[in-house]
Scaffold this motif. Sequence first.
Motif, PDB file in Angstrom:
ATOM      1  N   GLY A 106      19.701 -29.734 -44.223  1.00  0.00           N
ATOM      2  CA  GLY A 106      19.817 -30.490 -42.987  1.00  0.00           C
ATOM      3  C   GLY A 106      21.266 -30.806 -42.649  1.00  0.00           C
ATOM      4  N   SER A 107      21.434 -31.704 -41.676  1.00  0.00           N
ATOM      5  CA  SER A 107      22.769 -32.136 -41.256  1.00  0.00           C
ATOM      6  C   SER A 107      23.048 -33.523 -41.800  1.00  0.00           C
ATOM      7  CB  SER A 107      22.851 -32.154 -39.727  1.00  0.00           C
ATOM      8  OG  SER A 107      24.029 -32.794 -39.290  1.00  0.00           O
ATOM      9  N   ASP A 110      21.982 -36.473 -39.810  1.00  0.00           N
ATOM     10  CA  ASP A 110      20.564 -36.820 -39.722  1.00  0.00           C
ATOM     11  C   ASP A 110      20.296 -38.166 -40.396  1.00  0.00           C
ATOM     12  OD1 ASP A 110      19.940 -34.498 -38.372  1.00  0.00           O
ATOM     13  OD2 ASP A 110      19.307 -33.395 -40.158  1.00  0.00           O
ATOM     14  N   SER A 885      13.622 -32.209 -40.162  1.00  0.00           N
ATOM     15  CA  SER A 885      14.838 -31.553 -39.688  1.00  0.00           C
ATOM     16  C   SER A 885      14.700 -30.038 -39.688  1.00  0.00           C
ATOM     17  CB  SER A 885      16.025 -31.964 -40.569  1.00  0.00           C
ATOM     18  OG  SER A 885      17.201 -31.314 -40.179  1.00  0.00           O
ATOM     19  N   SER A 886      13.900 -29.521 -40.631  1.00  0.00           N
ATOM     20  CA  SER A 886      13.775 -28.070 -40.764  1.00  0.00           C
ATOM     21  C   SER A 886      12.796 -27.469 -39.766  1.00  0.00           C
ATOM     22  CB  SER A 886      13.327 -27.724 -42.188  1.00  0.00           C
ATOM     23  OG  SER A 886      12.034 -28.252 -42.459  1.00  0.00           O
TER      24      SER A 886
END
Length: 887
Positions: A106-107, A110, A885-886
């Motif tokens: 993820g980032s 997030d 997130s994915s």
Amino acid sequence: MSSSFGAEKELMVNGTAYQIYRLDALENSDRLPVSIRILLENLLRHEDGVTVTAMDIKAVANWDPQAEPSREIQYRPARVLMQDFTGVPAVVDLAAMRDAMVTLGGSATDINPLQAAELVIDHSVQVDHFGDANAFDLNAEIEFQRNRERYQFLKWGQSGFSSLKVVPPDTGIVHQVNLEYLARVVYSEQRDDKLLAFPDTLVGTDSHTTMINGIGVLGWGVGGIEAEASMLGQPISMLVPKVVGVKLVGKLPEGSLATDLVLTIVERLREHGVVGKFVEFYGPAIAKMPLGDRATIANMAPEYGATCGLFPVDQETLDYLRLTNRSEDQIALVEAYAKAQGMFHTADSAEAEYSETLELDLSAIEPSLAGPKRPQDRVPLKDAKAQFEQAVEAFNGGESQTVSTNIDGASTEITDGDVVIAAITSCTNTSNPSVMMAAGLLAKKAVESGLSVKPWVKTSLGPGSRVVMQYLEQAGLDKPLDTLGFDLVGYGCTTCIGNSGPLPEEVSKAISDGDLTVTSVLSGNRNFEGRVHAEVRMNYLASPPLVVAYALAGTMNIDLYHDPLGINTEGEPVLLKDIWPSSKEIAEAISDNLTREGFIASYARLFDGDSRWQSLEAPAGSQFQWDPDSTYIRHPPYFEEISLDPDPITDIEAARCLAWLGDSVTTDHISPAGAIKADSPAGTYLTELGVKADEFNSYGSRRGNHEVMMRGTFANIRLRNRLLPESEGGVTRHLPSGDEMSIYDAAMRYKEESVPVIVIAGKEYGSGSSRDWAAKGPALQGVRAVIAESYERIHRTNLVCMGILPLQFLPGESADTLELTGEERFFIPDPGDQTVHRITVKARSDKGSEKEFDVTVRIDTPNEVDYFKHGGILHYVLRKMASESSK
């Protein structure tokens, strides 16, 4: 969002349209206690058909006061409040979660607070300098030197995380800043194209978050771990509680103060039993009760055991908002909203339906202390000497010791029972103008009589906000306090959290040479063993003027009703009654000197900080750059090798008992906040890294370094472990070898041997402060389960949130009744997916004999089942966010 009840309505206030969720959309909501109404509105506003359903809302609307709590709801407070001792590890965890999120694909961004989060730096200043006009500046300078790394990290967090505001150090205590500035009472925010208005609610990472209940805001303390999850948008899973109504009648008599009232309330409600319950105050005495008195009572909800102690919104609330310079539009919104929702209290307001009710007549309140080691142990002032004599005999067998020493060039003697710390400190009382003015007036009369503080007493004044010094100075009461040694030492928690600083060398040596049982008197809310100061065995809570009086007396071995405090300039004895201010004098001092202008001046530049804060350089970037050589901020190990799917929960096989503890073991015993001893595991670790002993700072300040904190777990010098019954301090026996060592060293040895460990405890395990490290530390030491007779609310939750299994002996049973020795090997099955239920534990001796006993699994809600299966709440939240997130 769903809307099953048509509760959305428009509320016009001074030409502005607000959307509100009307409670009268549900039948009979007007019978509910205010706290339940606030929960009901929260569910109405967040109905989504998944986490909040129409059935949840109906269940709360139909709340049965007599039913045992069983309905789980998902509650979303408006904001999260932190102080720096608990805030630093919370931000450390969030920074580590950003790294883990990147690892999971993820980032980093997030991981961000999704709701307002406010942090006030107030727990780091220590009383190194006192009795000096320059004490404040000297202590602040040392504070910045000690805590530079932590403050740089918080500055990074302020810019790195959205919705995180940081109030710089040397400004005020978190709860008083919240009361005087941050609290909205009614919150408003834009959602889509509508401006919503709803009750201001919060959770805080300090137990005494409840102080905000005094202004009609529902808030309570949670562990830092829960607070982090809440910041990340996770609802708080809770059972709809019972509500105890406390009816207040009468008026405080002459000579009694709010501190005396709250100590009585603590005693009464502890005896009644309100743990896990909400408390609401009502009755005819409310209307004439100043906001400062309400805040004092609400503050100590953790001491009386309740989740919260809520006062209603009424005219006094509006007057206080105006005094503290809230805008007229905000005050109008508070009044209009509270009246529209039937939550504005007046003399003819109907009584709500409560689960239980008590009545307290204020006219019966008498001057009181609490001690020598628990806040619920109230002692009427008239009985204080006799109680002290009994208590000190229990400590030293009745043989009084005296040591001669030299202080400031004069020969003196220090004796058992002498007061070596007198501190006007902490949030409980320094928020209250009546008791602070009383202390100043008493000091003025004492100085005019020629009295002085005894030379062995370390005095300090740590007010809750700059407003306090403003009105004391305007009243001319700061000078007499200074004359008696109560100079301003800092705006922070100081003595109540254990930041008392060192005693003068001569006093410390005398205590050591004579093994003296000395005392402290403080105006705080906590007096647990080993908390205030490592060298002080007995600690008493008292009102600020009584703190000054005991500093003048210099001893607890005195009857303040009949024995003189000293001799005046004319050679006559001076009794406490001679210098005690009248209620009229106190009221006039407040009326003449507590002004809106004082609040305006004190809060004009709240978030700016002083030149030290402004010049502090902080790193930038979405991910924190960890310094491997830092002794304050280290990357925590919780998320190492994390995967999207949790490992399955397994049985606990052949576990050893790491510590066998008694009743009323507090989070201070489990994870101390005060000084780090040089010969402790944490002290040894720091020394090996080249940190000098005088730079150790405190455990509380090093909570961002897991290496220090896991070594500090169970390191309180007053901890008693029944595996070593003649010992005191964080020591145990390794089994089966029998080798004696620190609890930390034993835990590491068990880890090397791949042996799981458990803790056995008595009643009220984990009482005291909401301290996430009291769960994090044991988890890192390898503790898989705790078996206790009962738990305090926050600590039980924290154990689950760190993947530790809380088990409870059945009623009437304990380690003693089951004839356990603590030397057995324990076999505990996987608790499964159920909430509160029984499982069977096997305890097998090394000789082969075996006992079986049932225990209750204290995983109380379905959400907690998920947290436990994931190894903790943060792991659960991280995996959930990474999965989303994915997509």
